[in-house]
Each structure stands twice: as structure tokens, then as C-alpha cells.
Design an enzyme around this catalytic site. Structure first.
Site, PDB file in Angstrom:
ATOM      1  N   LYS A  13      32.506  39.213  34.433  1.00  0.00           N
ATOM      2  CA  LYS A  13      32.044  39.312  35.818  1.00  0.00           C
ATOM      3  C   LYS A  13      32.284  40.708  36.387  1.00  0.00           C
ATOM      4  O   LYS A  13      31.403  41.302  36.993  1.00  0.00           O
ATOM      5  CB  LYS A  13      32.762  38.282  36.712  1.00  0.00           C
ATOM      6  CG  LYS A  13      32.608  36.849  36.266  1.00  0.00           C
ATOM      7  CD  LYS A  13      33.278  35.869  37.222  1.00  0.00           C
ATOM      8  CE  LYS A  13      34.784  35.977  37.340  1.00  0.00           C
ATOM      9  NZ  LYS A  13      35.534  35.612  36.126  1.00  0.00           N
ATOM     10  N   ARG A  87      36.170  29.957  44.254  1.00  0.00           N
ATOM     11  CA  ARG A  87      36.741  29.291  43.082  1.00  0.00           C
ATOM     12  C   ARG A  87      36.998  27.815  43.334  1.00  0.00           C
ATOM     13  O   ARG A  87      37.419  27.117  42.423  1.00  0.00           O
ATOM     14  CB  ARG A  87      38.072  29.950  42.724  1.00  0.00           C
ATOM     15  CG  ARG A  87      37.987  31.004  41.617  1.00  0.00           C
ATOM     16  CD  ARG A  87      39.365  31.602  41.522  1.00  0.00           C
ATOM     17  NE  ARG A  87      39.724  32.187  40.277  1.00  0.00           N
ATOM     18  CZ  ARG A  87      39.652  33.491  40.011  1.00  0.00           C
ATOM     19  NH1 ARG A  87      39.110  34.316  40.872  1.00  0.00           N
ATOM     20  NH2 ARG A  87      40.097  33.959  38.872  1.00  0.00           N
ATOM     21  N   ARG A 126      41.898  43.373  26.607  1.00  0.00           N
ATOM     22  CA  ARG A 126      41.302  44.224  27.639  1.00  0.00           C
ATOM     23  C   ARG A 126      42.310  45.088  28.398  1.00  0.00           C
ATOM     24  O   ARG A 126      43.473  44.751  28.543  1.00  0.00           O
ATOM     25  CB  ARG A 126      40.439  43.408  28.597  1.00  0.00           C
ATOM     26  CG  ARG A 126      41.158  42.775  29.749  1.00  0.00           C
ATOM     27  CD  ARG A 126      40.160  42.124  30.698  1.00  0.00           C
ATOM     28  NE  ARG A 126      40.833  41.188  31.570  1.00  0.00           N
ATOM     29  CZ  ARG A 126      40.200  40.398  32.419  1.00  0.00           C
ATOM     30  NH1 ARG A 126      38.898  40.411  32.504  1.00  0.00           N
ATOM     31  NH2 ARG A 126      40.897  39.597  33.194  1.00  0.00           N
ATOM     32  N   ARG A 159      47.163  47.227  31.554  1.00  0.00           N
ATOM     33  CA  ARG A 159      46.803  45.862  31.196  1.00  0.00           C
ATOM     34  C   ARG A 159      47.313  44.958  32.305  1.00  0.00           C
ATOM     35  O   ARG A 159      48.379  45.202  32.864  1.00  0.00           O
ATOM     36  CB  ARG A 159      47.445  45.457  29.866  1.00  0.00           C
ATOM     37  CG  ARG A 159      46.773  46.113  28.676  1.00  0.00           C
ATOM     38  CD  ARG A 159      47.266  45.537  27.362  1.00  0.00           C
ATOM     39  NE  ARG A 159      46.882  46.401  26.257  1.00  0.00           N
ATOM     40  CZ  ARG A 159      45.738  46.287  25.562  1.00  0.00           C
ATOM     41  NH1 ARG A 159      44.886  45.333  25.848  1.00  0.00           N
ATOM     42  NH2 ARG A 159      45.467  47.120  24.581  1.00  0.00           N
ATOM     43  N   ARG A 171      44.843  29.664  33.668  1.00  0.00           N
ATOM     44  CA  ARG A 171      43.652  30.158  34.383  1.00  0.00           C
ATOM     45  C   ARG A 171      42.402  29.403  33.936  1.00  0.00           C
ATOM     46  O   ARG A 171      41.536  29.085  34.744  1.00  0.00           O
ATOM     47  CB  ARG A 171      43.494  31.668  34.164  1.00  0.00           C
ATOM     48  CG  ARG A 171      44.514  32.475  34.967  1.00  0.00           C
ATOM     49  CD  ARG A 171      44.789  33.839  34.372  1.00  0.00           C
ATOM     50  NE  ARG A 171      43.694  34.761  34.525  1.00  0.00           N
ATOM     51  CZ  ARG A 171      43.554  35.862  33.771  1.00  0.00           C
ATOM     52  NH1 ARG A 171      44.432  36.143  32.820  1.00  0.00           N
ATOM     53  NH2 ARG A 171      42.548  36.663  33.973  1.00  0.00           N
TER      54      ARG A 171
END
Ligand code: AMP
Length: 213
Positions: A13, A87, A126, A159, A171
Site C-alpha cells: 500500500k 481498518r 523491508r 526497519r 497484525r
């Protein structure tokens, strides 16, 4: 045009939102970024949400709706990209109301579809540029060999504290329990579209462009 990018953590996203900001002059509203900023600058609210975020749980609807309200009141270029918001169904209802209050509406909701195994691999690999937020991935888009961000030349990379397998499980569970019902919610409203989020970044970008027209 106002759009929502919907998808679990690691779906891409943030990366796709940045493309839309650069190419269409839209304004990215990422509640995750806003909350991390509040936490890093040590505000009362930031301190309150830090533990919840580290565990991968959702912060309260009131807090995130308040953050979005402030940004919408400040206005924005060629429309808003909601990234990581809403959310929950309560947040989705609130967003509809807030947009109506400023005489706007939601034009499109794009779900980025990816499978769970790919998410874990992506997220644990990531990092982002500490200066401009450009997103890197050890597997698909490594930090350049000269150690400089390809976007801004910055040399610090970070990070996220919640990008580990333990918080990621929470999550993902939160996503399936609280956020995935939004697919049906927006389908019924006639604004839902979906793209395959597993492809190369540019292929995903092209699919999104098709959906947006
Ligand atoms: P993100 O950067 O979107 O992955 O968000 C990081 C964390 O911030 C989430 O795991 C939640 O703890 C919190 N968060 C971000 N956006 C929301 C939201 N819309 N509602 C509740 N919690 C959120």
C-alpha cells in the site's frame, strides 16, 4: 478523486501510494506514519499507542479518526489516498461522514491481494530510507550498493519495530478479524475494485491505473 488502498501489512500500500503522490499529486494519509511520528516525537498520544503498536494490535478508533479529521480539515491537492485507514467498520463509517462534511466522497477502494506466505517474506525483508521514507526490500529492491537512497541520497535506513514475525501474526489476525469485512462493505457501496498485489511493482502500478481510469 479520493481512494482507499486496502490490504494486509506488506501488501504494498505504501509503495503504491507514493507512486500516486508523485504521478497524480494526490495526498497520502497513512495513519501508521502519523502514529509513528507521534511516537517518535514523544507526544502524550504517541506514548499511549507505542505498546499497542509494538504488539501489532489496533489503536482505538477515536485516536485514528481524530488524526484523519485533522488532515481532512487541512485539505489536500488532487485528492486523498487513505493508506492503512479505515481498518474497522466504525472507521469506515466515520470516513464517509467526514468526507461528506467537507463536500467530498470516496471514489474508489482498491484491495491489493497477496497471499500470507508472501507477506511474511516481504515484511521481514523491508526497510525504509530514514530521510525520505523510500521503501526497500532485501529481496526485490535492495538498498543500493553505494549505501545511498536512490530517491534522495540519504544514508540512514531503518526497519520498523513491528516488522517481526511475532507482531506480524497479530497484525494479520487483526486484519482478517477487523479489516477484511470492509471488502463487502465497499463492494455493496459500488466502489470496490481489486488488483493482484503479488506482481512486480510496475505491474501492480499499471493495474491500479487501469482501475482508476
Ligand atoms: P501500518 O503502518 O499501517 O502497518 O500501521 C502500523 C500500526 O499502527 C498498526 O499495527 C496499528 O497498531 C496502528 N494503526 C495504523 N493505522 C491504524 C488504524 N487505522 N486503526 C487502528 N490502528 C492503526
Amino acid at each position: 478523486m479520493n481512494i482507499i488502498l486496502l490490504g494486509p501489512p506488506g501488501a504494498g500500500k505504501g509503495t503504491q501510494a507514493r507512486f500516486l503522490v508523485d504521478e497524480r499529486g494526490m495526498v497520502q494519509l497513512s495513519t501508521g506514519d502519523m502514529l509513528r511520528e507521534a511516537k517518535d516525537s514523544g507526544t502524550e498520544m504517541g506514548k499511549k499507542v507505542a505498546d499497542v503498536m509494538a504488539r501489532g494490535e489496533l489503536v482505538t478508533d477515536e485516536i485514528v479518526i481524530g488524526l484523519i479529521r485533522e488532515k481532512l480539515e487541512a485539505g489536500g491537492g488532487n485528492g486523498f489516498i487513505f493508506d492503512g485507514f479505515p481498518r474497522t467498520l466504525k472507521q469506515a463509517d466515520a470516513l464517509g461522514d467526514l468526507l461528506a462534511e467537507i463536500g467530498q466522497k470516496l471514489d474508489r477502494v482498491i484491495e491489493l491481494r497477496v497471499d500470507d506466505a508472501a507477506l511474511v517474506a516481504r515484511i521481514t525483508a523491508r526497510s525504509t530510507c530514514g530521510t525520505c521514507g523510500e521503501v526497500y526490500n532485501d529481496l526485490t529492491k535492495p538498498i543500493p550498493a553505494d549505501g545511498k537512497c536512490s530517491n534522495c541520497g540519504g544514508t540512514t535506513f531503518k526497519r520498523r519495530a513491528d516488522d517481526n514475525e511475532e507482531s506480524l501474526k497479530t497484525r494479520l489476525l487483526e486484519y482478517y478479524k477487523q479489516t477484511s469485512p470492509l471488502v463487502g462493505y465497499y463492494y455493496v457501496k459500488g466502489v470496490y475494485g481489486r488488483v493482484d498485489g503479488l506482481g512486480e511493482m510496475d505491474a501492480v502500478k499499471a493495474e491500479i491505473a487501469d482501475v482508476l481510469g
